[in-house]
Write a protein that holds these residues in place. Structure first.
Motif, PDB file in Angstrom:
ATOM      1  N   SER A 147       8.717  -7.823  -0.706  1.00  0.00           N
ATOM      2  CA  SER A 147       8.588  -6.991   0.491  1.00  0.00           C
ATOM      3  C   SER A 147       7.258  -7.277   1.171  1.00  0.00           C
ATOM      4  O   SER A 147       6.214  -7.370   0.520  1.00  0.00           O
ATOM      5  CB  SER A 147       8.687  -5.515   0.105  1.00  0.00           C
ATOM      6  OG  SER A 147       8.521  -4.683   1.229  1.00  0.00           O
ATOM      7  N   VAL A 148       7.286  -7.412   2.496  1.00  0.00           N
ATOM      8  CA  VAL A 148       6.097  -7.718   3.291  1.00  0.00           C
ATOM      9  C   VAL A 148       5.951  -6.650   4.373  1.00  0.00           C
ATOM     10  O   VAL A 148       6.902  -6.380   5.112  1.00  0.00           O
ATOM     11  CB  VAL A 148       6.203  -9.114   3.934  1.00  0.00           C
ATOM     12  CG1 VAL A 148       4.958  -9.449   4.738  1.00  0.00           C
ATOM     13  CG2 VAL A 148       6.468 -10.185   2.880  1.00  0.00           C
ATOM     14  N   CYS A 149       4.786  -6.031   4.450  1.00  0.00           N
ATOM     15  CA  CYS A 149       4.487  -5.072   5.537  1.00  0.00           C
ATOM     16  C   CYS A 149       5.519  -3.956   5.602  1.00  0.00           C
ATOM     17  O   CYS A 149       6.272  -3.822   6.574  1.00  0.00           O
ATOM     18  CB  CYS A 149       4.392  -5.783   6.879  1.00  0.00           C
ATOM     19  SG  CYS A 149       3.139  -7.082   6.975  1.00  0.00           S
ATOM     20  N   ALA A 150       5.564  -3.131   4.567  1.00  0.00           N
ATOM     21  CA  ALA A 150       6.516  -2.030   4.494  1.00  0.00           C
ATOM     22  C   ALA A 150       5.771  -0.758   4.091  1.00  0.00           C
ATOM     23  O   ALA A 150       4.542  -0.746   4.014  1.00  0.00           O
ATOM     24  CB  ALA A 150       7.623  -2.360   3.503  1.00  0.00           C
ATOM     25  N   THR A 151       6.515   0.326   3.831  1.00  0.00           N
ATOM     26  CA  THR A 151       5.888   1.578   3.445  1.00  0.00           C
ATOM     27  C   THR A 151       6.683   2.288   2.370  1.00  0.00           C
ATOM     28  O   THR A 151       7.878   2.036   2.197  1.00  0.00           O
ATOM     29  CB  THR A 151       5.714   2.513   4.651  1.00  0.00           C
ATOM     30  OG1 THR A 151       4.883   3.622   4.289  1.00  0.00           O
ATOM     31  CG2 THR A 151       7.033   3.056   5.134  1.00  0.00           C
ATOM     32  N   THR A 152       6.010   3.173   1.665  1.00  0.00           N
ATOM     33  CA  THR A 152       6.660   4.020   0.666  1.00  0.00           C
ATOM     34  C   THR A 152       6.898   5.435   1.194  1.00  0.00           C
ATOM     35  O   THR A 152       7.576   6.223   0.553  1.00  0.00           O
ATOM     36  CB  THR A 152       5.799   4.133  -0.603  1.00  0.00           C
ATOM     37  OG1 THR A 152       4.550   4.748  -0.272  1.00  0.00           O
ATOM     38  CG2 THR A 152       5.550   2.758  -1.206  1.00  0.00           C
ATOM     39  N   ASP A 153       6.334   5.755   2.358  1.00  0.00           N
ATOM     40  CA  ASP A 153       6.397   7.119   2.896  1.00  0.00           C
ATOM     41  C   ASP A 153       6.594   7.034   4.400  1.00  0.00           C
ATOM     42  O   ASP A 153       5.675   6.682   5.143  1.00  0.00           O
ATOM     43  CB  ASP A 153       5.108   7.876   2.566  1.00  0.00           C
ATOM     44  CG  ASP A 153       5.191   9.363   2.895  1.00  0.00           C
ATOM     45  OD1 ASP A 153       5.806   9.710   3.923  1.00  0.00           O
ATOM     46  OD2 ASP A 153       4.620  10.169   2.147  1.00  0.00           O
ATOM     47  N   GLY A 224      14.841   7.727   2.513  1.00  0.00           N
ATOM     48  CA  GLY A 224      14.372   6.358   2.708  1.00  0.00           C
ATOM     49  C   GLY A 224      12.933   6.116   2.295  1.00  0.00           C
ATOM     50  O   GLY A 224      12.451   4.991   2.422  1.00  0.00           O
ATOM     51  N   SER A 225      12.243   7.153   1.814  1.00  0.00           N
ATOM     52  CA  SER A 225      10.856   7.008   1.352  1.00  0.00           C
ATOM     53  C   SER A 225      10.866   6.862  -0.169  1.00  0.00           C
ATOM     54  O   SER A 225      11.107   7.829  -0.897  1.00  0.00           O
ATOM     55  CB  SER A 225      10.025   8.235   1.755  1.00  0.00           C
ATOM     56  OG  SER A 225       9.893   8.313   3.160  1.00  0.00           O
ATOM     57  N   VAL A 226      10.599   5.663  -0.650  1.00  0.00           N
ATOM     58  CA  VAL A 226      10.730   5.403  -2.087  1.00  0.00           C
ATOM     59  C   VAL A 226       9.657   6.136  -2.892  1.00  0.00           C
ATOM     60  O   VAL A 226       9.812   6.324  -4.096  1.00  0.00           O
ATOM     61  CB  VAL A 226      10.696   3.900  -2.387  1.00  0.00           C
ATOM     62  CG1 VAL A 226      11.815   3.180  -1.626  1.00  0.00           C
ATOM     63  CG2 VAL A 226       9.344   3.277  -2.050  1.00  0.00           C
ATOM     64  N   GLY A 227       8.587   6.569  -2.241  1.00  0.00           N
ATOM     65  CA  GLY A 227       7.556   7.320  -2.938  1.00  0.00           C
ATOM     66  C   GLY A 227       8.000   8.691  -3.383  1.00  0.00           C
ATOM     67  O   GLY A 227       7.278   9.367  -4.135  1.00  0.00           O
ATOM     68  N   ARG A 256       0.298   0.761  -8.115  1.00  0.00           N
ATOM     69  CA  ARG A 256      -0.207   1.880  -8.907  1.00  0.00           C
ATOM     70  C   ARG A 256       0.911   2.675  -9.572  1.00  0.00           C
ATOM     71  O   ARG A 256       0.719   3.230 -10.657  1.00  0.00           O
ATOM     72  CB  ARG A 256      -1.023   2.797  -7.987  1.00  0.00           C
ATOM     73  CG  ARG A 256      -1.727   3.949  -8.647  1.00  0.00           C
ATOM     74  CD  ARG A 256      -2.441   4.787  -7.590  1.00  0.00           C
ATOM     75  NE  ARG A 256      -3.521   4.056  -6.951  1.00  0.00           N
ATOM     76  CZ  ARG A 256      -4.805   4.158  -7.273  1.00  0.00           C
ATOM     77  NH1 ARG A 256      -5.167   4.963  -8.264  1.00  0.00           N
ATOM     78  NH2 ARG A 256      -5.732   3.479  -6.620  1.00  0.00           N
ATOM     79  N   ASN A 257       2.102   2.750  -8.945  1.00  0.00           N
ATOM     80  CA  ASN A 257       3.097   3.730  -9.369  1.00  0.00           C
ATOM     81  C   ASN A 257       4.424   3.184  -9.868  1.00  0.00           C
ATOM     82  O   ASN A 257       5.142   3.891 -10.590  1.00  0.00           O
ATOM     83  CB  ASN A 257       3.397   4.690  -8.206  1.00  0.00           C
ATOM     84  CG  ASN A 257       2.209   5.557  -7.855  1.00  0.00           C
ATOM     85  OD1 ASN A 257       1.766   6.367  -8.662  1.00  0.00           O
ATOM     86  ND2 ASN A 257       1.686   5.389  -6.647  1.00  0.00           N
ATOM     87  N   VAL A 258       4.808   1.972  -9.485  1.00  0.00           N
ATOM     88  CA  VAL A 258       6.134   1.471  -9.850  1.00  0.00           C
ATOM     89  C   VAL A 258       6.163   1.107 -11.335  1.00  0.00           C
ATOM     90  O   VAL A 258       5.310   0.355 -11.817  1.00  0.00           O
ATOM     91  CB  VAL A 258       6.503   0.250  -8.981  1.00  0.00           C
ATOM     92  CG1 VAL A 258       7.713  -0.476  -9.541  1.00  0.00           C
ATOM     93  CG2 VAL A 258       6.773   0.696  -7.551  1.00  0.00           C
TER      94      VAL A 258
END
Length: 664
Positions: A147-153, A224-227, A256-258
């Motif tokens: 993944s490139v340039c994405a977000t978790t939130d 859609g927010s994997v966080g 940090r979290n996955v």
């Protein structure tokens, strides 16, 4: 950067492979694979986005997918439903049907006779979101993602809100999608293109008002927010980011979290793939990707899982340049993340100073509405002065706190935090923090920024108006960075209550009174060159014939009679013919972001996008116009979409939406 034209396996291409969804909707895929894949099946790599494989992303597709296919993979570039040559209609971003389609495509790919049964997924921006969401949804055949340039939130770190502040890009991206989604399928691949086009136009949503209406982290954004639940991320993830892009925080969050194997790489780049992005240095994204795919899709014991958890390019102090083609620096490699080589150092705000010891002070912050015009784009794409420029002008309008000149270089790696004691004379308002590098000549480079809507001081899910006149404590988390300040430079904290056009103004010009503050810095020790990135390479570029050259203009205007300041952006992408199939693409954009320095309700944004497609006697054109203004109580978002076939207008629709201002 080098071009590679010979690969271990001969590549064949299919321009329009149909993938039928469970509801009967046919998605269109462009596919590259080894010529002998039926005899010797290969893993599949999916890129799944709405940006049109026939014209929109064709130049970058041409450089990436044949390269990977030539090394023993089937690369499948799928247009989401309602886009390009795919059937169906598009309703919004990251809908459940979009996610369900991704899972169905992955399952379909795993069962093809040319596929070994394992699937990977890659993508940038929207495609990067899709990768993470597919991993979150635990698609069975999906074995790894890049993944490139994405977000978790989607609320905290996307184009809509940041720190609870309504971003100008929320409106801007709504205008982009109104334009992008208005283009028809290519008649060379869809005989029913006209009927399909008119259906798309009739169903197309104007999304900016919908997004602006969700002014808290509610279920709309949590979807859609994997966080929301990192424990669901059981698929290995290689996550890339760029310091010149506003998705840089995602790399830290995932590594940090996955719980699955997860590694991060962050370079100096804008919102592009790292083998082509500026500022340089570019890196061998495709070679690094192959190493990841070989490990997780082919089971090659190449040790990729033991590569550093975090590789970050530490940018060195240099003069400000909004169009920097290259940034000096060095790569830092951390075997674990968070890194034990990062320690916190606290500096205190004083009377215009930033120092080791706290001191009493009291300062009111009420900044001019046009502050922020040198901050650059949310996701800059290239060299058209889209990155932050010299911050001196904005600093002069801000309340600043400066350190003494540094005796030695200071290395930062991570996210700084600023704690403030403050009160506000308005129930709605925000604060913006810029962390700047001030050279001896007075020039100022933005290292990172952060912002906080004061209604979200305690919760993103449950905002509440500021109690007028009551002092509270807040914390502003500044974006992640890797930066070396040179000896002799000063570190500056610049505070403002405005940031136009990055953030939409508050309804009234709030005065925020600050009586205390402390900056916590992530100081990195022992930083030396820790990684040597492979040089960038790619497959031969797309063959194009230039009909009209691209042109760009970006200026700040001051109208001395009207009293307005405006950022004006004009982009002509030029006109080009794709020599492989003859389609001509032609795209232009104008933006105007206008405000009066003393009047937040004067803010006005207007965008006009024009799209043209043609081949021989066939031509179509669409024009998307959008405008945003506001009153003290409401946001107004207006748009008009018009379409022509040849010289005949075939469609027009106008939207005029009002969104109540609850927390912005």
């Amino acid at each position: 950067m080098s071009i590679v034209g010979q690969f271990p396996r001969l590549v064949v291409e299919e321009p329009d492979m149909g993938i039928v969804m469970p509801d009967g909707c046919r998605l269109s895929a462009r596919v590259w694979m080894p010529a002998d894949a039926l005899a010797d099946p290969v893993p599949a790599i999916l890129e799944y986005i709405p940006y049109r494989k026939r014209d929109g992303t064709t130049p970058r597709d041409e450089m990436m997918h044949p390269y990977l296919a030539g090394h023993g993979y089937a690369c499948i570039r799928v247009d989401m439903r309602g886009n390009g040559e795919s059937q169906g209609l598009m309703e919004d971003e990251y809908t459940q049907s979009e996610m369900d389609d991704a899972v169905a495509v992955i399952d379909w790919l795993s069962r093809q006779p040319w596929c070994s049964g394992t699937v990977g997924m890659m993508g940038k921006s929207w495609g990067g979101f899709n990768c993470l969401q597919a991993a979150y949804n635990q698609s069975k055949a999906l074995k790894a993602v890049i993944s490139v340039c994405a977000t978790t939130d989607r609320f905290a770190d996307d184009i809509h809100f940041k720190g609870g502040c309504l971003l100008g890009e929320n409106f801007g991206w709504g205008a982009v999608m109104l334009s992008y989604s208005s283009r028809p399928a290519d008649p060379a691949l869809r005989a029913d293109w006209r009927e399909d086009w008119l259906a798309r136009l009739g169903a197309e949503p104007w999304l900016a008002p919908r997004w602006a209406a969700h002014q808290a982290r509610d279920d709309y954004w949590k979807h859609g927010s994997v966080g929301q639940d990192y424990t669901r991320m059981q698929t290995p993830v290689l996550i890339w980011g760029g310091w010149a892009d506003n998705y840089m925080n995602t790399v830290d969050h995932l590594v940090r979290n996955v719980p699955a194997p997860c590694q991060g790489i962050v370079g100096p780049w804008v919102h592009q793939y790292p083998h082509t992005a500026v500022p340089g240095p570019q890196v061998g994204f495709l070679q690094i990707s192959l190493r990841w795919w070989d490990r997780w899709l082919k089971g090659v014991e190449n040790g990729a899982e033991h590569d550093p958890a975090m590789r970050a390019y530490m940018i060195h102090s240099a003069p400000p340049d909004a169009s920097a083609a290259y940034r000096a620096g060095h790569w830092v490699a951390e075997g674990e993340w968070p890194s034990p080589r990062v320690a916190e150092r606290v500096l205190h705000l004083g009377d215009g100073v930033l120092g080791d010891a706290p001191q009493p002070f009291r300062v009111g912050v009420n900044t001019a509405q046009h502050l922020g015009m040198h901050t650059g784009e949310f996701f800059p794409m290239g060299l058209n002065a889209e990155m932050p420029g010299d911050q001196r002008g904005d600093d002069a309008l801000s309340v600043c706190f400066d350190s003494a000149p540094l005796d030695a270089a200071l290395d930062l790696l991570g996210a700084a935090r600023l704690r403030l004691r403050l009160s506000s004379d308005q129930p709605l308002g925000f604060v913006v923090v810029r962390l700047n590098d001030v050279a001896p000549d007075g020039s100022s480079v933005r290292i990172a920024h952060g912002m906080l809507n004061l209604c979200h001081r305690d919760s993103m899910e449950n905002p509440a108006h500021m109690p007028v006149g009551q002092e509270v404590g807040v914390e502003v988390v500044i974006d992640q960075t890797a930066y070396r300040l040179a000896a002799g430079h000063r570190l500056r904290v610049a505070l403002s209550t405005t940031y136009w056009p990055f953030v939409w103004p508050s309804p009234k010009a709030a005065t925020v009174t600050v009586t205390g503050g402390a900056l916590t810095l992530p100081v990195h020790s022992g930083s030396t060159a820790g990684w040597e990135a492979p040089p960038a390479e790619h497959a031969p570029p797309l063959a194009l014939r230039q009909i009209r050259a691209p042109r760009a203009r970006r200026v700040i205007e001051e109208d001395m009679l009207a009293g307005t300041r405006a950022l004006v952006v004009e982009t002509d992408e030029g006109a080009f013919e794709n020599l492989s199939h003859g389609l001509v693409s032609d795209e232009t954009l104008t933006e105007r972001w206008e405000v009066k320095p003393d009047d937040p309700l004067s803010a006005r944004a207007r965008h006009v996008w024009e799209q043209k497609r043609s081949r021989g006697d066939w031509s179509v054109r669409t024009r998307a116009e959008a405008e945003m203004t506001a009153t003290a109580t409401d946001l107004r978002l207006w748009a008009r979409l018009t379409a022509w076939e040849g010289d005949v207008q075939v469609f027009e629709r106008i939207w005029d939406d009002t969104v109540p201002r609850r927390f912005v």
